[in-house]
Design a protein around this motif. Sequence first.
Motif, short mmCIF file in Angstrom:
data_model
loop_
_atom_site.label_atom_id
_atom_site.label_comp_id
_atom_site.label_asym_id
_atom_site.label_seq_id
_atom_site.Cartn_x
_atom_site.Cartn_y
_atom_site.Cartn_z
N SER A 165 0.76 -1.37 0.01
CA SER A 165 0.15 -0.03 -0.13
C SER A 165 0.86 1.29 0.12
N SER B 188 2.52 2.29 -2.46
CA SER B 188 2.39 3.19 -3.61
C SER B 188 1.37 4.30 -3.46
N PRO C 288 -5.77 5.82 -3.69
CA PRO C 288 -4.62 6.56 -3.03
C PRO C 288 -5.22 6.51 -1.38
N LYS D 200 -5.43 3.16 0.11
CA LYS D 200 -4.13 2.54 0.57
C LYS D 200 -3.41 3.30 1.56
#
Length: 112
Positions: A62, A64, A85, A88
């Motif tokens: 996660s 990234s 995002p 994550k």
Amino acid sequence: IALIVLGIGGYVLSGMVSPTALIPAAFGVVIMLLGMYGREQTRRRTAMHLAMGVALAGILGSISGVLPFVRWLTGSTPGPLPMAPASKTLMLILLVIYLGMGVRSFVAARRR
């Protein structure tokens, strides 16, 4: 439970178009099952080590999403909240807390 809520919530909020939004829920289910497996004293150590490995894999997977989320927070990327995002990043935060608590538990057990 927080990971399961995050995954299902992200899936529903994203219009239920991408099953990858359920990834945090999958990690949550695996960690929960390991917790249930580790209720018996003889299996606790194995369950905890496996759960910490799952948490570490989730953290690495996660990472990234953090940079795009931070860019959105700072206004560098205009537009609506990027769901992937954000999910994550929340998953990373939850798993870092979980991993930290697990390591703290290992250290405490070692001192006993």
